[in-house]
Scaffold this motif. Structure first.
Motif, PDB file in Angstrom:
ATOM      1  N   ASP A   3       0.845  -1.176   0.000  1.00  0.00           N
ATOM      2  CA  ASP A   3       0.000   0.000   0.000  1.00  0.00           C
ATOM      3  C   ASP A   3       0.889   1.237   0.000  1.00  0.00           C
ATOM      4  O   ASP A   3       1.886   1.299   0.718  1.00  0.00           O
ATOM      5  CB  ASP A   3      -0.892   0.020   1.250  1.00  0.00           C
ATOM      6  CG  ASP A   3      -1.929  -1.085   1.204  1.00  0.00           C
ATOM      7  OD1 ASP A   3      -2.175  -1.590   0.107  1.00  0.00           O
ATOM      8  OD2 ASP A   3      -2.466  -1.430   2.267  1.00  0.00           O
ATOM      9  N   GLN A   4       0.508   2.239  -0.793  1.00  0.00           N
ATOM     10  CA  GLN A   4       1.286   3.472  -0.840  1.00  0.00           C
ATOM     11  C   GLN A   4       0.940   4.314   0.381  1.00  0.00           C
ATOM     12  O   GLN A   4      -0.220   4.489   0.754  1.00  0.00           O
ATOM     13  CB  GLN A   4       0.985   4.250  -2.115  1.00  0.00           C
ATOM     14  CG  GLN A   4       1.869   5.466  -2.318  1.00  0.00           C
ATOM     15  CD  GLN A   4       3.305   5.080  -2.613  1.00  0.00           C
ATOM     16  OE1 GLN A   4       3.545   4.072  -3.230  1.00  0.00           O
ATOM     17  NE2 GLN A   4       4.247   5.882  -2.154  1.00  0.00           N
ATOM     18  N   TYR A   5       1.951   4.854   1.032  1.00  0.00           N
ATOM     19  CA  TYR A   5       1.757   5.676   2.220  1.00  0.00           C
ATOM     20  C   TYR A   5       1.223   7.054   1.830  1.00  0.00           C
ATOM     21  O   TYR A   5       1.684   7.663   0.863  1.00  0.00           O
ATOM     22  CB  TYR A   5       3.085   5.825   2.961  1.00  0.00           C
ATOM     23  CG  TYR A   5       3.058   6.815   4.087  1.00  0.00           C
ATOM     24  CD1 TYR A   5       2.478   6.490   5.302  1.00  0.00           C
ATOM     25  CD2 TYR A   5       3.597   8.086   3.928  1.00  0.00           C
ATOM     26  CE1 TYR A   5       2.450   7.398   6.336  1.00  0.00           C
ATOM     27  CE2 TYR A   5       3.564   9.004   4.959  1.00  0.00           C
ATOM     28  CZ  TYR A   5       2.988   8.653   6.155  1.00  0.00           C
ATOM     29  OH  TYR A   5       2.967   9.563   7.171  1.00  0.00           O
ATOM     30  N   GLN A   6       0.241   7.526   2.575  1.00  0.00           N
ATOM     31  CA  GLN A   6      -0.317   8.858   2.360  1.00  0.00           C
ATOM     32  C   GLN A   6       0.064   9.746   3.538  1.00  0.00           C
ATOM     33  O   GLN A   6      -0.258   9.437   4.683  1.00  0.00           O
ATOM     34  CB  GLN A   6      -1.842   8.796   2.245  1.00  0.00           C
ATOM     35  CG  GLN A   6      -2.326   7.956   1.069  1.00  0.00           C
ATOM     36  CD  GLN A   6      -1.918   8.560  -0.259  1.00  0.00           C
ATOM     37  OE1 GLN A   6      -1.828   9.777  -0.392  1.00  0.00           O
ATOM     38  NE2 GLN A   6      -1.669   7.702  -1.245  1.00  0.00           N
ATOM     39  N   PRO A   7       0.776  10.877   3.317  1.00  0.00           N
ATOM     40  CA  PRO A   7       1.175  11.734   4.432  1.00  0.00           C
ATOM     41  C   PRO A   7      -0.035  12.229   5.205  1.00  0.00           C
ATOM     42  O   PRO A   7      -1.029  12.652   4.611  1.00  0.00           O
ATOM     43  CB  PRO A   7       1.904  12.901   3.741  1.00  0.00           C
ATOM     44  CG  PRO A   7       2.318  12.361   2.413  1.00  0.00           C
ATOM     45  CD  PRO A   7       1.244  11.367   2.041  1.00  0.00           C
ATOM     46  N   PRO A   8       0.003  12.166   6.539  1.00  0.00           N
ATOM     47  CA  PRO A   8      -1.139  12.618   7.345  1.00  0.00           C
ATOM     48  C   PRO A   8      -1.199  14.140   7.418  1.00  0.00           C
ATOM     49  O   PRO A   8      -0.227  14.834   7.123  1.00  0.00           O
ATOM     50  CB  PRO A   8      -0.837  12.013   8.710  1.00  0.00           C
ATOM     51  CG  PRO A   8       0.652  11.944   8.758  1.00  0.00           C
ATOM     52  CD  PRO A   8       1.094  11.640   7.345  1.00  0.00           C
ATOM     53  N   THR A   9      -2.347  14.627   7.822  1.00  0.00           N
ATOM     54  CA  THR A   9      -2.544  16.070   7.966  1.00  0.00           C
ATOM     55  C   THR A   9      -2.793  16.448   9.417  1.00  0.00           C
ATOM     56  O   THR A   9      -3.270  17.535   9.695  1.00  0.00           O
ATOM     57  CB  THR A   9      -3.735  16.517   7.103  1.00  0.00           C
ATOM     58  OG1 THR A   9      -4.914  15.784   7.510  1.00  0.00           O
ATOM     59  CG2 THR A   9      -3.475  16.268   5.628  1.00  0.00           C
ATOM     60  N   ASP A  10      -2.475  15.578  10.354  1.00  0.00           N
ATOM     61  CA  ASP A  10      -2.703  15.820  11.771  1.00  0.00           C
ATOM     62  C   ASP A  10      -1.793  16.946  12.252  1.00  0.00           C
ATOM     63  O   ASP A  10      -0.563  16.796  12.258  1.00  0.00           O
ATOM     64  CB  ASP A  10      -2.413  14.534  12.559  1.00  0.00           C
ATOM     65  CG  ASP A  10      -2.691  14.697  14.044  1.00  0.00           C
ATOM     66  OD1 ASP A  10      -3.161  15.782  14.434  1.00  0.00           O
ATOM     67  OD2 ASP A  10      -2.438  13.754  14.807  1.00  0.00           O
ATOM     68  N   PRO A  11      -2.355  18.096  12.670  1.00  0.00           N
ATOM     69  CA  PRO A  11      -1.495  19.210  13.113  1.00  0.00           C
ATOM     70  C   PRO A  11      -0.773  18.901  14.406  1.00  0.00           C
ATOM     71  O   PRO A  11       0.210  19.557  14.735  1.00  0.00           O
ATOM     72  CB  PRO A  11      -2.493  20.370  13.283  1.00  0.00           C
ATOM     73  CG  PRO A  11      -3.814  19.697  13.532  1.00  0.00           C
ATOM     74  CD  PRO A  11      -3.785  18.421  12.751  1.00  0.00           C
ATOM     75  N   ASN A  12      -1.249  17.937  15.177  1.00  0.00           N
ATOM     76  CA  ASN A  12      -0.610  17.563  16.436  1.00  0.00           C
ATOM     77  C   ASN A  12       0.364  16.402  16.267  1.00  0.00           C
ATOM     78  O   ASN A  12       0.840  15.846  17.244  1.00  0.00           O
ATOM     79  CB  ASN A  12      -1.674  17.194  17.473  1.00  0.00           C
ATOM     80  CG  ASN A  12      -2.597  18.354  17.794  1.00  0.00           C
ATOM     81  OD1 ASN A  12      -2.141  19.486  17.931  1.00  0.00           O
ATOM     82  ND2 ASN A  12      -3.893  18.078  17.908  1.00  0.00           N
ATOM     83  N   GLY A  13       0.629  16.026  15.037  1.00  0.00           N
ATOM     84  CA  GLY A  13       1.512  14.900  14.791  1.00  0.00           C
ATOM     85  C   GLY A  13       2.973  15.314  14.817  1.00  0.00           C
ATOM     86  O   GLY A  13       3.336  16.448  15.134  1.00  0.00           O
ATOM     87  N   GLY A  14       3.843  14.350  14.486  1.00  0.00           N
ATOM     88  CA  GLY A  14       5.274  14.596  14.414  1.00  0.00           C
ATOM     89  C   GLY A  14       5.796  14.133  13.073  1.00  0.00           C
ATOM     90  O   GLY A  14       5.107  14.220  12.061  1.00  0.00           O
TER      91      GLY A  14
END
Length: 368
Positions: A3-14
């Motif tokens: 599966d191709q990884y999709q960058p997350p949009t979580d503003p609280n992520g790292g």
């Protein structure tokens, strides 16, 4: 296949910052791009530094280099915790020798096989010099009617040390499972059990929740060195050392690998996961201590059920993320008489919880 990884949009992520390197002696690797998998998802990376935004959490990271023969080299695995607002620096180094594993972890890492790689370069060079030496000797000593003038040479100093002398290499074991060898956790605390592979015990089965393994089930036996018991998982699972922010604790993470590099192999089931740790029970391990270490492992506010004075668990039919959760805290006794907490946590989809229940029940049975 992946599966191709999709960058997350979580503003609280790292984020995970992967720096991938190869040695100058293996410059041919520059023609190939390393392959990175995060929890089984393919992530596009290249040699050098790549920053991958991630939600906060703990991730299984795998890197190798697709090649010709063999088709992949330098496999390396690591468990990487990501905290909100944090960029975790991870360094991967491809090996000097193709059949060795790579190294991956906090920078700096070392290239495996440095000594052997230098030897493989020096031996052909020495052999070539010997051949030229023999040819030169034959030319000097061949029969001739004219006297041969032998030149004189001024001696030059020979270095007393080899400028290519490599630093001592280190070897980190990979994971354990159907596709890898034994695992030794990376935490600093030492376990009081012998550093040998455990075996399954013939003991009556204990049940915490759900079913246990049946005679006809296909399983793989996890026999991790230093862990005082073996336990069974589905046949495509594997375990690797993990890290946990608890003093004197050693941790492991087990997931469905799905044997993704084998022909016609099943895809990994990324909806299931197991993590467990071992740590000393503090003080005299009184009933209050047993409750305290259990509360450390369980989520705040969780409804805890005690099976006996040594064993407690939390079972959640479906949490806010739609997952089935089963966590266990169990006290075991080491050969030196000390008490240790075995803490186990699994999750899955509610409709496919049976395998993870069987794993936890087997761990409880085999831990004693």
């Amino acid at each position: 296949m992946y599966d191709q990884y999709q960058p997350p949009t979580d503003p609280n992520g790292g984020a995970i910052a992967l720096t991938a390197k190869y040695h100058g002696m293996t410059f041919i690797l520059g023609l190939f791009r390393p392959l990175m998998l995060i929890n089984g998802h393919k992530v596009p990376v290249s040699w050098g530094r790549t920053v991958i935004p991630m939600p906060a959490g703990q991730y299984h990271v795998h890197v190798h280099v697709p090649y010709l023969i063999p088709p992949r080299i330098g496999s390396a695995d690591s468990v990487v915790p990501v905290y909100p607002g944090q960029v975790v620096e991870v360094e991967y180094r491809a090996p000097i020798i193709g059949w060795l594993d790579g190294t991956m972890g906090p920078p700096p890492q070392r290239h495996r096989g440095m000594g052997a790689g230098i030897a493989l370069m020096i031996v052909p060079l020495v052999a070539l010099l010997c051949v030229f030496g023999l040819l030169g000797s034959a030319a000097v000593f061949r029969t001739s009617s004219q006297p041969v003038a032998v030149p004189t040479f001024n001696p030059v100093p020979i270095p007393s040390a080899d400028p290519w002398s490599p630093a001592p290499s280190t070897s980190e074991p990979a994971g354990t499972g159907p596709s890898s060898g034994g695992a030794t956790p990376s935490a600093s605390a030492s376990l009081p059990w012998p550093d040998v592979r455990p075996t399954l015990k013939s003991v009556p089965a204990r049940t915490l929740a759900g079913p246990s393994w049946a005679a006809g089930d296909q399983t793989y036996t996890m026999d991790i060195k230093g862990v005082p018991f073996a336990f069974r998982t589905p046949p495509t699972w594997g375990c690797i050392p993990g890290k946990i922010e608890i003093k004197n604790a050693k941790a492991w993470v087990c997931i469905d690998e799905g044997k993704p590099f084998e022909a016609n192999a099943p895809e990994p089931d990324r909806t299931k996961r197991l993590q467990f740790m071992l740590r000393p029970c503090p003080n005299s391990c009184s009933n209050a201590d047993v409750v305290a270490v259990a509360r450390d492992w369980f989520d705040d506010g969780a409804k805890v059920d005690f099976v006996d004075e040594r064993t407690s668990y939390v079972e959640v039919a479906r949490n806010a993320d739609g997952r089935y959760i089963l966590d266990m805290s169990h006290i075991i006794t080491a050969p030196d008489g000390t008490k240790w907490q075995l803490a186990v946590g699994v999750y899955s989809r509610p409709e496919t919880k049976s395998p993870v229940q069987k794993i936890v029940n087997d761990m409880l049975t085999q831990a004693g």
